[in-house]
Motif scaffolding. Sequence first.
Motif, PDB file in Angstrom:
ATOM      1  N   VAL A  41       0.827  -1.100   0.525  1.00 47.76           N
ATOM      2  CA  VAL A  41       0.165  -0.237   0.257  1.00 47.76           C
ATOM      3  C   VAL A  41       1.053   0.722   0.148  1.00 47.76           C
ATOM      4  N   LEU A  42       1.964   0.877   0.921  1.00 47.36           N
ATOM      5  CA  LEU A  42       2.161   2.357   0.834  1.00 47.36           C
ATOM      6  C   LEU A  42       3.093   2.462  -0.254  1.00 47.36           C
ATOM      7  N   GLY A  43       3.779   1.543  -0.996  1.00 47.65           N
ATOM      8  CA  GLY A  43       4.885   1.271  -2.371  1.00 47.65           C
ATOM      9  C   GLY A  43       3.562   1.959  -3.249  1.00 47.65           C
ATOM     10  N   VAL A  44       2.224   1.963  -2.864  1.00 45.34           N
ATOM     11  CA  VAL A  44       1.312   2.168  -4.300  1.00 45.34           C
ATOM     12  C   VAL A  44       0.877   4.104  -3.979  1.00 45.34           C
ATOM     13  N   VAL A  45       0.965   4.210  -2.493  1.00 41.66           N
ATOM     14  CA  VAL A  45       0.817   5.854  -2.350  1.00 41.66           C
ATOM     15  C   VAL A  45       1.719   6.765  -2.978  1.00 41.66           C
ATOM     16  N   GLU A  46       3.485   5.570  -3.216  1.00 42.92           N
ATOM     17  CA  GLU A  46       4.609   6.568  -3.345  1.00 42.92           C
ATOM     18  C   GLU A  46       4.688   6.272  -4.573  1.00 42.92           C
ATOM     19  N   ILE A  47       4.077   5.164  -4.758  1.00 45.48           N
ATOM     20  CA  ILE A  47       3.742   5.410  -7.208  1.00 45.48           C
ATOM     21  C   ILE A  47       3.493   6.652  -7.330  1.00 45.48           C
ATOM     22  N   MET A  48       1.863   6.986  -6.604  1.00 44.70           N
ATOM     23  CA  MET A  48       1.025   7.743  -7.186  1.00 44.70           C
ATOM     24  C   MET A  48       1.517   9.188  -6.777  1.00 44.70           C
ATOM     25  N   LYS A  49       2.556   9.169  -5.705  1.00 40.09           N
ATOM     26  CA  LYS A  49       3.050  10.631  -4.902  1.00 40.09           C
ATOM     27  C   LYS A  49       2.112  11.437  -4.182  1.00 40.09           C
ATOM     28  N   LEU A  50       1.206  10.667  -3.262  1.00 37.95           N
ATOM     29  CA  LEU A  50      -0.162  11.037  -2.552  1.00 37.95           C
ATOM     30  C   LEU A  50       0.234  11.622  -1.769  1.00 37.95           C
ATOM     31  N   THR A  51      -0.253  12.447  -0.904  1.00 32.80           N
ATOM     32  CA  THR A  51       0.259  13.120   0.073  1.00 32.80           C
ATOM     33  C   THR A  51      -0.715  11.901   1.809  1.00 32.80           C
ATOM     34  N   PRO A  52      -0.604  12.383   2.713  1.00 29.76           N
ATOM     35  CA  PRO A  52      -1.141  11.311   3.304  1.00 29.76           C
ATOM     36  C   PRO A  52      -2.282  11.905   4.015  1.00 29.76           C
ATOM     37  N   GLU A  53      -3.272  13.192   3.342  1.00 31.86           N
ATOM     38  CA  GLU A  53      -4.146  13.852   3.473  1.00 31.86           C
ATOM     39  C   GLU A  53      -5.084  13.425   1.773  1.00 31.86           C
ATOM     40  N   LYS A  54      -4.488  13.069   0.859  1.00 29.94           N
ATOM     41  CA  LYS A  54      -5.245  12.811  -0.503  1.00 29.94           C
ATOM     42  C   LYS A  54      -5.185  11.372  -0.535  1.00 29.94           C
ATOM     43  N   ALA A  55      -4.856  10.584  -0.105  1.00 27.46           N
ATOM     44  CA  ALA A  55      -4.823   8.443   0.602  1.00 27.46           C
ATOM     45  C   ALA A  55      -6.113   9.067   1.009  1.00 27.46           C
ATOM     46  N   ALA A  56      -6.331   9.376   2.199  1.00 24.71           N
ATOM     47  CA  ALA A  56      -7.700   9.078   2.974  1.00 24.71           C
ATOM     48  C   ALA A  56      -8.308  10.099   2.020  1.00 24.71           C
ATOM     49  N   GLU A  57      -8.644  10.570   1.447  1.00 28.99           N
ATOM     50  CA  GLU A  57      -9.611  11.499   0.792  1.00 28.99           C
ATOM     51  C   GLU A  57     -10.272  10.066  -0.598  1.00 28.99           C
ATOM     52  N   LEU A  58      -9.369   9.981  -0.874  1.00 26.61           N
ATOM     53  CA  LEU A  58      -8.839   8.808  -1.953  1.00 26.61           C
ATOM     54  C   LEU A  58      -9.859   7.598  -1.115  1.00 26.61           C
ATOM     55  N   LEU A  59      -9.449   7.300   0.094  1.00 24.44           N
ATOM     56  CA  LEU A  59     -10.301   5.960   1.112  1.00 24.44           C
ATOM     57  C   LEU A  59     -11.492   6.177   1.488  1.00 24.44           C
ATOM     58  N   GLY A  60     -11.972   7.487   1.285  1.00 19.68           N
ATOM     59  CA  GLY A  60     -13.044   8.162   1.819  1.00 19.68           C
ATOM     60  C   GLY A  60     -13.048   8.189   3.418  1.00 19.68           C
ATOM     61  N   TYR A  61     -11.626   8.538   4.405  1.00 20.20           N
ATOM     62  CA  TYR A  61     -11.350   8.187   5.407  1.00 20.20           C
ATOM     63  C   TYR A  61     -11.775   9.890   6.005  1.00 20.20           C
ATOM     64  N   ARG A  62     -12.866   9.829   6.526  1.00 14.34           N
ATOM     65  CA  ARG A  62     -13.109  11.230   6.936  1.00 14.34           C
ATOM     66  C   ARG A  62     -12.979  11.055   8.198  1.00 14.34           C
ATOM     67  N   GLU A  63     -12.149  12.101   9.492  1.00 15.47           N
ATOM     68  CA  GLU A  63     -12.216  12.650  10.521  1.00 15.47           C
ATOM     69  C   GLU A  63     -13.951  13.005  11.102  1.00 15.47           C
ATOM     70  N   GLU A  64     -14.074  12.479  12.143  1.00 12.07           N
ATOM     71  CA  GLU A  64     -15.500  12.133  13.200  1.00 12.07           C
ATOM     72  C   GLU A  64     -14.748  13.443  13.606  1.00 12.07           C
ATOM     73  N   PRO A  65     -16.377  14.866  13.792  1.00  8.00           N
ATOM     74  CA  PRO A  65     -15.780  16.147  15.025  1.00  8.00           C
ATOM     75  C   PRO A  65     -16.563  14.875  16.535  1.00  8.00           C
ATOM     76  N   LYS A  66     -15.775  15.735  16.633  1.00  2.00           N
ATOM     77  CA  LYS A  66     -15.435  15.202  18.621  1.00  2.00           C
ATOM     78  C   LYS A  66     -16.859  15.805  19.050  1.00  2.00           C
ATOM     79  N   THR A  67     -17.474  15.042  19.903  1.00  7.42           N
ATOM     80  CA  THR A  67     -18.635  15.664  20.713  1.00  7.42           C
ATOM     81  C   THR A  67     -18.659  15.396  22.117  1.00  7.42           C
TER      82      THR A  67
END
Length: 106
Positions: A41-67
């Motif tokens: 997975v890290l190799g694919v992220v590196e090949i695509m030159k993704l930042t951690p934020e962009k990778a999270a966005e592509l994977l559909g990760y959303r930070e839940e607001p703290k309540t």
Amino acid sequence: MFEKLQRIRAEVERNGKRLEEDQKKYDDSLARLKAEEATTVLGVVEIMKLTPEKAAELLGYREEPKTSASKSKKKDTSEKKSVSEEAIDDQNATNVGMEDILNESY
């Protein structure tokens, strides 16, 4: 008269030792698999030159607001279930896209 019991007990003991050895081998194999998956997975992220934020966005990760604790207790379970189902649907859609990306890179 007790020879059969002794044979069976000896067999159980031998098989127990084999089971322990095989469990260790299984655990080691599983750890190697997880490490290789992470490396891939890290190799694919590196090949695509993704930042951690962009990778999270592509994977559909959303930070839940703290309540606050009082607000989270008041939420009913049906709302949580629908949010979970929505997250699963989003993740499944994202997984299809990531499979395409992985297939193209190899």
